[in-house]
Design an enzyme around this catalytic site. Structure first.
Site, PDB file in Angstrom:
ATOM      1  N   GLU A 118      46.074  47.564  42.013  1.00 22.79           N
ATOM      2  CA  GLU A 118      45.209  46.373  41.983  1.00 22.79           C
ATOM      3  C   GLU A 118      45.069  45.877  40.540  1.00 22.79           C
ATOM      4  OE1 GLU A 118      43.254  44.280  44.054  1.00 22.79           O
ATOM      5  OE2 GLU A 118      42.671  43.437  42.136  1.00 22.79           O
TER       6      GLU A 118
ATOM      7  N   GLN B  11      36.464  41.546  52.358  1.00 21.71           N
ATOM      8  CA  GLN B  11      36.658  40.612  53.473  1.00 21.71           C
ATOM      9  C   GLN B  11      35.318  40.015  53.894  1.00 21.71           C
ATOM     10  OE1 GLN B  11      39.370  39.499  54.757  1.00 21.71           O
ATOM     11  NE2 GLN B  11      40.997  40.980  54.326  1.00 21.71           N
TER      12      GLN B  11
ATOM     13  N   CYS C 220      23.901  26.529  57.811  1.00 27.01           N
ATOM     14  CA  CYS C 220      25.314  26.489  58.201  1.00 27.01           C
ATOM     15  C   CYS C 220      25.564  27.449  59.361  1.00 27.01           C
ATOM     16  CB  CYS C 220      26.156  26.859  56.980  1.00 27.01           C
ATOM     17  SG  CYS C 220      27.860  27.218  57.359  1.00 27.01           S
TER      18      CYS C 220
ATOM     19  N   CYS D 169      46.762  36.264  54.815  1.00 26.49           N
ATOM     20  CA  CYS D 169      45.745  35.314  55.265  1.00 26.49           C
ATOM     21  C   CYS D 169      46.309  33.893  55.240  1.00 26.49           C
ATOM     22  CB  CYS D 169      44.478  35.435  54.428  1.00 26.49           C
ATOM     23  SG  CYS D 169      44.757  35.202  52.679  1.00 26.49           S
TER      24      CYS D 169
ATOM     25  N   CYS E 204      34.562  23.585  57.697  1.00 28.62           N
ATOM     26  CA  CYS E 204      34.955  24.002  59.047  1.00 28.62           C
ATOM     27  C   CYS E 204      34.986  22.779  59.961  1.00 28.62           C
ATOM     28  CB  CYS E 204      34.000  25.069  59.572  1.00 28.62           C
ATOM     29  SG  CYS E 204      32.455  24.421  60.203  1.00 28.62           S
TER      30      CYS E 204
ATOM     31  N   CYS F 218      31.461  18.085  54.681  1.00 25.44           N
ATOM     32  CA  CYS F 218      31.688  19.264  53.841  1.00 25.44           C
ATOM     33  C   CYS F 218      33.114  19.784  53.945  1.00 25.44           C
ATOM     34  CB  CYS F 218      30.639  20.334  54.113  1.00 25.44           C
ATOM     35  SG  CYS F 218      31.179  21.808  54.923  1.00 25.44           S
TER      36      CYS F 218
HETATM   37  N1  SAH Z   1      43.380  44.757  50.367  1.00 30.57           N
HETATM   38  C1  SAH Z   1      42.083  44.371  49.879  1.00 30.57           C
HETATM   39  C2  SAH Z   1      42.102  43.155  48.947  1.00 30.57           C
HETATM   40  C3  SAH Z   1      42.962  41.990  49.340  1.00 30.57           C
HETATM   41  S1  SAH Z   1      42.697  40.497  48.412  1.00 30.57           S
HETATM   42  C4  SAH Z   1      41.104  44.198  51.011  1.00 30.57           C
HETATM   43  O1  SAH Z   1      41.480  44.143  52.178  1.00 30.57           O
HETATM   44  O2  SAH Z   1      39.910  44.124  50.744  1.00 30.57           O
HETATM   45  C5  SAH Z   1      44.012  40.471  47.300  1.00 30.57           C
HETATM   46  C6  SAH Z   1      43.819  41.339  46.083  1.00 30.57           C
HETATM   47  O3  SAH Z   1      45.018  41.260  45.307  1.00 30.57           O
HETATM   48  C7  SAH Z   1      42.692  40.924  45.142  1.00 30.57           C
HETATM   49  O4  SAH Z   1      41.823  42.018  44.961  1.00 30.57           O
HETATM   50  C8  SAH Z   1      43.411  40.554  43.829  1.00 30.57           C
HETATM   51  O5  SAH Z   1      42.669  40.918  42.676  1.00 30.57           O
HETATM   52  C9  SAH Z   1      44.683  41.374  43.933  1.00 30.57           C
HETATM   53  N2  SAH Z   1      45.850  40.887  43.167  1.00 30.57           N
HETATM   54  C10 SAH Z   1      46.239  39.622  42.935  1.00 30.57           C
HETATM   55  N3  SAH Z   1      47.407  39.592  42.268  1.00 30.57           N
HETATM   56  C11 SAH Z   1      47.779  40.882  42.063  1.00 30.57           C
HETATM   57  C12 SAH Z   1      48.908  41.511  41.434  1.00 30.57           C
HETATM   58  N4  SAH Z   1      49.873  40.790  40.875  1.00 30.57           N
HETATM   59  N5  SAH Z   1      48.969  42.858  41.420  1.00 30.57           N
HETATM   60  C13 SAH Z   1      47.984  43.607  41.986  1.00 30.57           C
HETATM   61  N6  SAH Z   1      46.896  43.066  42.595  1.00 30.57           N
HETATM   62  C14 SAH Z   1      46.784  41.726  42.641  1.00 30.57           C
END
Ligand code: SAH
Length: 490
Positions: free
Chosen positions: A267, A217, A93, A342, A19, A16
């Site tokens: 966002e 997350q 899993c 990440c 992991c 798979c």
């Molecule tokens: N900080 C949040 C989400 C992080 S994930 C948390 O911890 O839960 C990254 C996010 O960036 C996603 O929700 C995605 O929709 C957003 N994103 C991606 N490209 C973007 C852009 N150009 N401007 C604003 N948001 C964006």
């Protein structure tokens, strides 16, 4: 503590590719993850801490996805083998939530007993494509998203009733319609088949609503470790304007809001912004606003309007940020930037861009959110480069050559007394008295903006302009400009 030893290996691990469980000890893995971070960002950051590992590194994924397919006429749910579109049927899993795995097995059986067709990628025929199960780790609420190739869902009501009968823990079921030939799991149409259409979870004492397509997350326990670190790195005193860029459903910004003056969350995903607004309301957070926009575009506009940010928190997707974003962030002149990443590779690239703008990485804290995978999350604190050198100047006060007379200091101090704050109301009253007409506050704002003056948005300001901004008539522009001069604003 349940452990997965070399002898108790996952039967799917080689195929798979999700992991590498059982290949090495968790401690070895954490040490390797730190090396990986050092390899990519060590050049830019000299203080990289040890990886904060998980207390219990199994069954941590609160979001589980499976694709439906057929192997020798048998309906299966599983994952694509690494780098292919061949389905590996997976059950039990070690990193996925156990209740979610069980629900996926049940839905697979129901597809068989209801004689529903599974979707065939090659022919584009069939109905059932994917299943997504999301669970609120603290609330135990469970959402099942059934992704179908068309809106028609034969025996839908019976199917839902039977699924609920077998899994009373499910709190909502959503049908997502994805009729495109695409590798994306979710389409853009949704029907709620049962419950509210979203789940909630509690994170750091705050309650969050999570919709099928919103980012959340996947490892709730470690998210709290991550956010606590991010809050610590932001070192807020209660006065700051914080930008939470790439804010998703607003989790990071909201967790920081009690310690900030105000927070602006930006966002791109409209659904996530909807969730974010509902979340702020539900948690009674009044000093955070949300903007549905591209973070770079909005921040560039803010800087053109003369606005500033004291702290920027950014949490971009795996592909990282962009050079334009980094420039826009720097133009808001924050004293601190907290970068939550990440992906160490794109993080390293972005830190190089920040360095060009004078922002240097001071400290990094890797956090393991994804045990037994290659991924590692890292928080980096950046601040503006300190001055290269300091000049010491000795000043003597009193009478005589080279000395600074004391009465001159008092005179100068008067000049530097803070000016009274000039309000829009004072300007309106002055204009009405002098010119005999009224001016709208929007016109004053527009003139200030065109003069490049600092604008302070109210925390409850609307994020999307309902009407395009109107240019004030010439005589009003002149009156406002004259009033601004009268009050020594310009
Ligand atoms: N900080 C949040 C989400 C992080 S994930 C948390 O911890 O839960 C990254 C996010 O960036 C996603 O929700 C995605 O929709 C957003 N994103 C991606 N490209 C973007 C852009 N150009 N401007 C604003 N948001 C964006």
């Amino acid at each position: 503590m349940e452990n997965v030893s070399q002898t108790q290996q996952c039967p799917y691990v080689a195929k798979c590719g999700a992991c590498h469980i059982g290949e090495k000890s968790y401690e070895e893995e954490l040490a390797e993850k730190r090396e990986y971070v050092v390899r990519h960002i060590g050049k830019y950051c000299s203080q990289i801490h040890d990886v904060a590992g998980m207390y219990y590194p199994y069954h941590y994924r609160n979001k589980v996805h499976a694709v439906f397919g057929k192997i020798k006429d048998e309906v299966v749910a599983g994952t694509y083998a690494e780098g292919t579109h061949t389905i590996i049927p997976v059950s039990g899993c070690f990193i996925e939530d156990t209740q979610a795995s069980a629900i996926i097995q049940t839905v697979t059986q129901l597809i068989k007993s209801f004689k529903l067709w599974v979707y065939n990628e090659d022919t584009g025929r069939g109905l059932m494509r994917h299943i997504l199960v999301r669970k609120g780790a603290s609330t135990k609420q469970i959402m099942v998203v059934l992704v179908t190739a068309s809106a028609e869902f034969p025996h839908k009501n019976h199917f839902v009733a039977e699924l609920r009968r077998r899994h009373s823990e499910i709190t909502t079921i959503v049908q997502n319609i994805n009729d495109k030939q695409t590798t994306m799991v979710l389409g853009d149409r949704e029907k709620t088949l049962f419950g509210p259409g979203f789940i909630e979870d509690v994170l750091m004492g705050l309650r969050f609503r999570i919709s099928p397509s919103s980012f959340y997350q996947v490892n709730t326990a470690q998210t709290q470790v991550l956010y606590k670190k991010a809050i610590q790195a932001a070192a807020l005193t209660g006065k700051e304007h914080v930008i939470d860029a790439y804010c998703g459903i607003g989790t990071i910004g909201m967790c920081m809001s009690a310690k900030a003056g105000r927070v602006t969350g930006i966002e791109l995903n409209q659904q996530a912004v909807k969730d974010a607004k509902a979340n702020a309301k539900r948690n009674n957070i009044k000093n955070m606003r949300f903007i549905a926009a591209d973070a770079t575009e909005y921040m560039t506009q803010m800087s053109q309007n003369g606005e500033r940010a004291d702290v920027i928190v950014m949490d971009p997707p795996r592909s990282g940020s962009t050079e334009a974003f980094v420039r826009a962030a720097a133009s808001l002149k924050p004293s601190r930037i907290v970068y939550v990443s990440c992906e160490p590779e794109t993080l390293g690239r972005d830190l190089a861009w920040f360095r060009r703008e004078g922002y240097h990485a001071r400290e990094a804290w890797p956090v393991d959110m994804f045990a037994f995978t290659e991924c590692v999350e890292t928080i980096v604190l950046l601040s503006h480069k300190s001055p290269d050198s300091v000049i010491n100047v000795t000043v003597e006060f009193g009478e005589g050559e080279g000395k600074v007379p004391l009465d001159a200091i008092a005179e100068r101090a008067k000049k530097y007394l803070p000016k009274p704050k000039i309000t829009y109301k004072m300007i309106q009253e002055y204009i009405e008295k002098k010119y005999g007409f009224k001016v709208h506050t929007a016109y004053i704002a527009e003139v200030k903006r065109s003069l490049g003056l600092t604008m302070y948005d109210a925390p409850n300001a609307v994020e999307e302009l309902k009407h395009p901004r109107k240019r004030p008539p010439k005589e009003k522009v002149e009156a406002i400009t004259e009033a601004l001069k009268y009050f020594e604003v310009i």
